[in-house]
Design a protein around this motif. Structure first.
Motif, mmCIF file in Angstrom:
data_model
loop_
_atom_site.group_PDB
_atom_site.id
_atom_site.type_symbol
_atom_site.label_atom_id
_atom_site.label_comp_id
_atom_site.label_asym_id
_atom_site.label_seq_id
_atom_site.Cartn_x
_atom_site.Cartn_y
_atom_site.Cartn_z
ATOM 1 N N ALA A 1 0.866 -1.178 0.000
ATOM 2 C CA ALA A 1 0.000 0.000 0.000
ATOM 3 C C ALA A 1 0.904 1.231 0.000
ATOM 4 C CB ALA A 1 -0.927 0.005 1.214
ATOM 5 N N TRP A 2 1.495 1.492 -1.137
ATOM 6 C CA TRP A 2 2.447 2.598 -1.207
ATOM 7 C C TRP A 2 1.719 3.937 -1.184
ATOM 8 C CZ3 TRP A 2 6.527 0.231 0.007
ATOM 9 C CH2 TRP A 2 6.822 -1.018 -0.504
ATOM 10 N N PRO A 3 2.249 4.912 -0.462
ATOM 11 C CA PRO A 3 1.635 6.249 -0.472
ATOM 12 C C PRO A 3 1.569 6.793 -1.896
ATOM 13 C CG PRO A 3 3.329 6.089 1.225
ATOM 14 C CD PRO A 3 3.446 4.854 0.385
ATOM 15 N N ALA A 4 0.457 7.423 -2.237
ATOM 16 C CA ALA A 4 0.291 7.979 -3.584
ATOM 17 C C ALA A 4 1.189 9.205 -3.736
ATOM 18 C CB ALA A 4 -1.160 8.348 -3.816
ATOM 19 N N ARG A 5 2.145 9.118 -4.658
ATOM 20 C CA ARG A 5 3.082 10.221 -4.890
ATOM 21 C C ARG A 5 3.013 10.758 -6.316
ATOM 22 N NH1 ARG A 5 8.906 8.657 -2.851
ATOM 23 N NH2 ARG A 5 9.181 10.906 -3.249
ATOM 24 N N THR A 6 2.198 10.146 -7.149
ATOM 25 C CA THR A 6 1.932 10.679 -8.486
ATOM 26 C C THR A 6 0.468 10.410 -8.818
ATOM 27 O OG1 THR A 6 2.349 8.668 -9.803
ATOM 28 C CG2 THR A 6 4.266 10.008 -9.222
ATOM 29 N N GLN A 7 -0.050 11.179 -9.766
ATOM 30 C CA GLN A 7 -1.361 10.869 -10.314
ATOM 31 C C GLN A 7 -1.518 11.561 -11.661
ATOM 32 O OE1 GLN A 7 -5.037 12.278 -8.543
ATOM 33 N NE2 GLN A 7 -4.067 14.124 -7.705
ATOM 34 N N ALA A 8 -2.419 11.015 -12.464
ATOM 35 C CA ALA A 8 -2.832 11.648 -13.710
ATOM 36 C C ALA A 8 -4.342 11.570 -13.763
ATOM 37 C CB ALA A 8 -2.205 10.943 -14.911
ATOM 38 N N GLU A 9 -4.971 12.577 -14.335
ATOM 39 C CA GLU A 9 -6.428 12.571 -14.365
ATOM 40 C C GLU A 9 -6.935 13.435 -15.505
ATOM 41 O OE1 GLU A 9 -8.172 14.354 -10.886
ATOM 42 O OE2 GLU A 9 -7.668 16.369 -11.565
ATOM 43 N N ILE A 10 -8.176 13.150 -15.878
ATOM 44 C CA ILE A 10 -8.939 14.050 -16.740
ATOM 45 C C ILE A 10 -10.384 13.977 -16.301
ATOM 46 C CG2 ILE A 10 -9.312 12.361 -18.599
ATOM 47 C CD1 ILE A 10 -8.972 14.835 -20.514
ATOM 48 N N SER A 11 -11.041 15.117 -16.303
ATOM 49 C CA SER A 11 -12.379 15.225 -15.730
ATOM 50 C C SER A 11 -13.238 16.113 -16.616
ATOM 51 C CB SER A 11 -12.278 15.827 -14.321
ATOM 52 O OG SER A 11 -13.540 15.971 -13.723
ATOM 53 N N HIS A 12 -14.479 15.718 -16.841
ATOM 54 C CA HIS A 12 -15.398 16.567 -17.612
ATOM 55 C C HIS A 12 -16.766 16.553 -16.959
ATOM 56 C CE1 HIS A 12 -17.923 13.502 -19.652
ATOM 57 N NE2 HIS A 12 -16.852 12.734 -19.510
ATOM 58 N N LYS A 13 -17.589 17.481 -17.357
ATOM 59 C CA LYS A 13 -18.914 17.618 -16.749
ATOM 60 C C LYS A 13 -19.927 16.674 -17.380
ATOM 61 C CE LYS A 13 -19.013 22.298 -14.836
ATOM 62 N NZ LYS A 13 -19.652 23.634 -14.932
ATOM 63 N N VAL A 14 -20.825 16.220 -16.519
ATOM 64 C CA VAL A 14 -21.992 15.458 -16.964
ATOM 65 C C VAL A 14 -23.218 16.056 -16.267
ATOM 66 C CG1 VAL A 14 -20.682 13.334 -17.350
ATOM 67 C CG2 VAL A 14 -21.717 13.754 -15.106
ATOM 68 N N GLY A 15 -24.368 15.826 -16.862
ATOM 69 C CA GLY A 15 -25.608 16.289 -16.229
ATOM 70 C C GLY A 15 -26.015 17.668 -16.640
ATOM 71 N N GLY A 16 -25.242 18.358 -17.479
ATOM 72 C CA GLY A 16 -25.616 19.668 -17.991
ATOM 73 C C GLY A 16 -25.922 19.579 -19.472
ATOM 74 N N GLU A 17 -25.718 20.688 -20.179
ATOM 75 C CA GLU A 17 -25.999 20.682 -21.613
ATOM 76 C C GLU A 17 -25.113 21.672 -22.336
ATOM 77 O OE1 GLU A 17 -30.023 21.805 -22.300
ATOM 78 O OE2 GLU A 17 -29.798 23.811 -21.457
ATOM 79 N N TRP A 18 -24.896 21.377 -23.600
ATOM 80 C CA TRP A 18 -24.145 22.282 -24.459
ATOM 81 C C TRP A 18 -25.065 23.387 -24.972
ATOM 82 C CZ3 TRP A 18 -19.031 22.455 -25.073
ATOM 83 C CH2 TRP A 18 -18.276 21.318 -24.741
ATOM 84 N N GLN A 19 -24.556 24.594 -24.894
ATOM 85 C CA GLN A 19 -25.204 25.744 -25.525
ATOM 86 C C GLN A 19 -24.145 26.429 -26.364
ATOM 87 O OE1 GLN A 19 -27.185 28.272 -22.673
ATOM 88 N NE2 GLN A 19 -28.287 26.538 -21.719
ATOM 89 N N GLY A 20 -24.113 26.075 -27.634
ATOM 90 C CA GLY A 20 -23.039 26.550 -28.507
ATOM 91 C C GLY A 20 -21.731 25.903 -28.107
ATOM 92 N N ALA A 21 -20.716 26.740 -27.858
ATOM 93 C CA ALA A 21 -19.386 26.231 -27.496
ATOM 94 C C ALA A 21 -19.178 26.164 -26.001
ATOM 95 C CB ALA A 21 -18.306 27.109 -28.128
#
Length: 847
Positions: free
Chosen positions: A153-173
């Motif tokens: 159980a090594w301590p977390a010393r790095t991470q990579a992530e990507i996150s986007h929204k859900v539950g909303g809507e696009w209005q143009g760009a």
């Protein structure tokens, strides 16, 4: 049970183990069989207490040793966060078998992680995180241990992530409403652009416990820095409440770089001759997180249909980080060739540009960096690009960027970028500290850890009793492996994968083909013979010229491949092949020489005699002269060896220096003697091979000509025996400094010396007292340098890729340590194959 019967039974059990292993190609099955056999045998000895049953012994195989390794820090400074990658194929296991690997140092677990290094979606590598004192050696074991694996159980010393929204809507760009959700893969929709408020902090992020970075996943493709005031991981909290929050100082830190429409902190693009073109005109952006800690994190961005330089191509970028490091390892791959890629740093006023060392080998890492008041926090910030010196085509700049143009020889390239912020815990506070830090980073990249690896799969084969047939088997196995990896691609128009450039008429091509030809004599194989014909014929034109060869360069390295051409000609005499042979002979007739008549190494290395060149030129000259000139050049050949003995041999040690400069002008040359300062293993290896090969072409009755060469053989045999490593039977990169920091057992020199001893014994040039030396050396080649892979191919490892003098190569000990350590280099594989043939003859195989 009496001892003799027990020994016999043990031998029978070992034979059965080998059979099981060869059939299963699995180290686990082989090890299980070994333990079963030993359990049975231990139960047969009535004098030994029977404390466990056979079933209990079998159950104990849940913990299995996969490999053992020695790792050495080659630097005189500590490396508290040293990464080490061990591909599963090197460990002798498949991805399916790599399920519960742990690394032990005695009874202590070493931090490790099973990772997808290639970014293809499948685990392929065991990552080790080491803490090493200066010059320290560590002994490690790789085990399959399900219990300990689950306990890690090594301590977390790095991470990579990507996150986007859900539950909303696009209005143009723009995307309205919704909540952020982390995902492992994301493809930006067509309407997505900058400030669309759909991706948290506008792209994928990656961080270590030192610093974080984000990359805009839109037309800007800028590289930004999250300066951290803590060593905890923070990306998961950044930007959750909108774009503005990370532009103000928080407890964790802030966005510290103004990127604008630039490459930012290490981005990439294309140089159009006047300015950088960003990776902007792209059909589609995709991002994927393929590892997210705890010790290694990696992410990938794929740019589909990039419009650049009149082409439409795909670009894939892989990024990775490891604990304690500010560096991001960046690997780019193009679907089509480009003349270069541009990488760079944003230019800000009030900063100083810093250039790393340039008078170094082309394979060494260097840098370009900036330091100064360029942090949005109002303090000091350093940024840097790290790359191999020879990969940079040009350093330039445009209005907004400092730009390095980097070669992309096979549509692939790698570099690192980094940021060092004054505000981080224990942050770098001055330019001098920053330069010292960068110098250590490039040394750590250049002088990679020295690794000696032994695996269960390999050991099951190399520890079998050595016989003539087995020696030939090993040669054949490496030849077969190289038929897949490289050999056919040496033909004109092909690709040299080792040098990452088009195949040319050079000594490595000829050397490997000679090895196949030697092997063919004892193991006839139409495939070996055909590849020789195909490659040789491809270079010779109907007019008798040689593709890629230029006589006016007077490069003695170009002569060696003439040996296989001459062998080929004597089997199938074609007029245009004879013309090509005559052209090579013409070079030697015109070749510039020292005042005493020694051949210069090259036109660009004037007045210099190198050990390498003796092998490159003299066997061919002797062979050609004996076939076509009634041996008129043989005295000239012998004179070259006599000059080498006179000029390069050190009387105190019996070893030979790498080179001599008649003019005493080179930076590496002693101003009084003209000699280079060190005894380089492969340089002397070339000389030993040249000695035993040249004698093939000097008639036995010409005793006066042969005597100086026989004396050198006898003298070198005694000398090399003194410098042979007593434990392994092999030799070091720098022969007389086995204990020096960073020195390592080197494969090509060791294979060459093995060939020298075995052939000299076979030809009667050495007494039988050296037989054990030769056999120990060959067994050392197997145990030290051979790796058996799960697909039954093998690799020959720990070869210095190249070593020369001049053009940034100063001949110092540090220089010889700085050249890359490679595998499956023709300069090592060829002598290994040839040595196996000579050992087979030494062990009595029919000629």
């Amino acid at each position: 049970m009496d001892g003799s019967f027990l020994s016999t039974l043990l031998m029978q059990a070992q034979v059965e183990i080998v059979k099981i292993h060869m059939q299963a190609r699995s180290p686990f099955l082989s090890l299980t069989a070994s333990l079963f056999a030993l359990a049975v045998l231990s139960g047969c000895d009535s004098k030994q207490p029977q404390t466990s049953t056979v079933a209990e012994s079998i159950n104990s195989t849940a913990v299995q040793q996969i490999a053992s390794l020695e790792v050495q820090n080659p630097s005189d400074f500590s490396r508290p966060d040293q990464p080490l990658l061990l591909p599963f194929t090197d460990l002798g296991i498949t991805a399916a078998e790599a399920t519960a690997l742990v690394v032990m140092q005695q009874e202590h677990l070493i931090p490790s992680q099973l990772i997808d290094h290639s970014g293809d979606g499948e685990k392929d590598t065991l990552y080790l995180h080491l803490s090493m004192a200066a010059a320290e050696r560590q002994q490690l074991q790789v085990l399959q241990d399900p219990i300990r694996f689950r306990q890690q159980a090594w301590p977390a010393r790095t991470q990579a992530e990507i996150s986007h929204k859900v539950g909303g809507e696009w209005q143009g760009a723009k995307y309205h409403g919704g909540d952020f959700v982390n995902v492992t893969e994301l493809t930006a929709p067509e309407q997505y652009t900058d400030h669309s408020e759909w991706i948290r902090y506008e792209g994928p992020g990656i961080e270590s416990d030192r610093v974080g970075y984000r990359i805009y996943l839109d037309w800007r493709n800028g590289f930004d820095i999250f300066g951290k005031k803590t060593q905890q991981l923070v990306l998961q909290d950044v930007g959750q409440d909108g774009y503005q929050s990370y532009h103000a100082m928080a407890d964790w830190g802030m966005d510290i770089l103004k990127v604008g429409l630039t490459l930012g902190a290490g981005g990439y693009g294309f140089w159009d001759g006047e300015q950088v073109q960003l990776v902007s005109e792209v059909g589609q952006h995709s991002a994927r997180i393929h590892e997210s800690g705890p010790l290694y994190s990696g992410m990938q961005i794929h740019y589909q249909d990039w419009q650049i330089a009149g082409k439409t191509l795909d670009l894939t970028a892989n990024f990775s980080m490891t604990p304690g490091s500010r560096l991001v390892h960046t690997r780019l791959e193009l679907s089509e060739s480009l003349p270069h890629m541009a990488i760079g740093l944003v230019k800000h006023p009030g900063t100083e540009v810093i250039h790393g060392p340039q008078e170094i080998t082309g394979h060494a890492w260097t840098y370009v960096a900036t330091w100064g008041d360029q942090s949005l926090a109002g303090d000091q910030l350093g940024m840097a690009l790290l790359f191999k010196r020879s990969t940079r085509l040009q350093q330039t700049e445009d209005e907004h960027n400092l730009v390095s143009l980097i070669r992309v020889p096979d549509q692939r390239m790698e570099y690192y970028f980094l940021a060092a912020w004054q505000g981080e815990p224990g942050g770098i506070q001055s330019k001098d500290e920053f330069v010292a830090y960068l110098d250590q980073q490039i040394e750590a990249l250049t002088l990679t850890p020295r690794v000696r690896l032994n695996t269960a799969l390999t050991d099951a084969l190399v520890q079998q009793p050595l016989t003539a047939e087995r020696a030939l088997d090993w040669s054949e196995r490496l030849a077969a492996s190289e038929m897949i990896r490289q050999t056919p691609y040496y033909r004109y128009g092909g690709w040299d994968f080792e040098r990452r450039r088009p195949a040319t008429w050079e000594y490595t091509t000829g050397l490997l083909l000679q090895a196949y030809d030697d092997l063919f004599e004892l193991r006839p194989n139409a495939e070996w013979q055909q590849v020789i014909v195909d490659v040789v014929d491809s270079f010779i034109t109907e007019q008798g010229d040689i593709h890629t060869y230029d006589i006016k360069k007077y490069n003695i390295d170009s002569i060696n491949t003439g040996l296989i051409l001459l062998r080929h000609y004597l089997r199938d005499a074609k007029p245009h092949h004879r013309q090509a042979l005559d052209l090579l002979r013409q070079q030697l007739a015109e070749h510039p020489r020292t005042a005493d008549g020694a051949f210069w190494h090259k036109q660009v290395y004037p007045h210099q005699l190198w050990l390498d060149g003796v092998y490159m030129g003299m066997p061919f000259l002797a062979y050609y002269s004996s076939e076509f000139e009634d041996g008129k050049a043989l005295k000239e050949v012998v004179k070259e060896f006599e000059l080498v003995y006179q000029l390069l041999r050190d009387p105190a040690t019996g070893l030979y220096y790498h080179a001599w400069d008649e003019g005493r002008q080179q930076v590496w040359a002693d101003p009084e003697t003209g000699l280079s300062p060190h005894f380089w293993g492969r340089g002397l290896g070339w000389l030993t091979m040249a000695l035993v090969d040249v004698l093939d072409y000097i008639p036995a009755e010409q005793t006066e000509l042969r005597e100086p060469l026989l004396h050198m053989i006898s003298d070198l045999a005694a000398t090399l025996a003194r410098y042979q490593d007593s434990e392994s039977g092999t030799w070091f990169q720098i022969l007389d400094q086995p204990e020096a920091t960073g020195n390592y057992l080197e494969a090509s020199a060791s294979a060459m010396f093995t060939y020298f001893y075995a052939k000299a014994l076979n030809q009667g040039y050495l007494p039988q007292q050296y037989r054990d030396t030769a056999l120990k050396a060959y067994q050392g080649l197997l145990q030290e340098f051979v790796l058996v892979h799960p697909d039954d191919s093998i690799s020959f490892v720990n070869t210095v890729q190249v070593a020369g003098l001049g053009f940034g190569r100063d001949g110092s000990y540090q220089y010889y340590m700085s050249e890359p350590v490679f595998r499956n280099d023709a300069k090592a594989n060829s002598p290994f194959i040839m040595a196996g043939v000579q050992i087979a003859r030494l062990l009595g195989i029919d000629h």
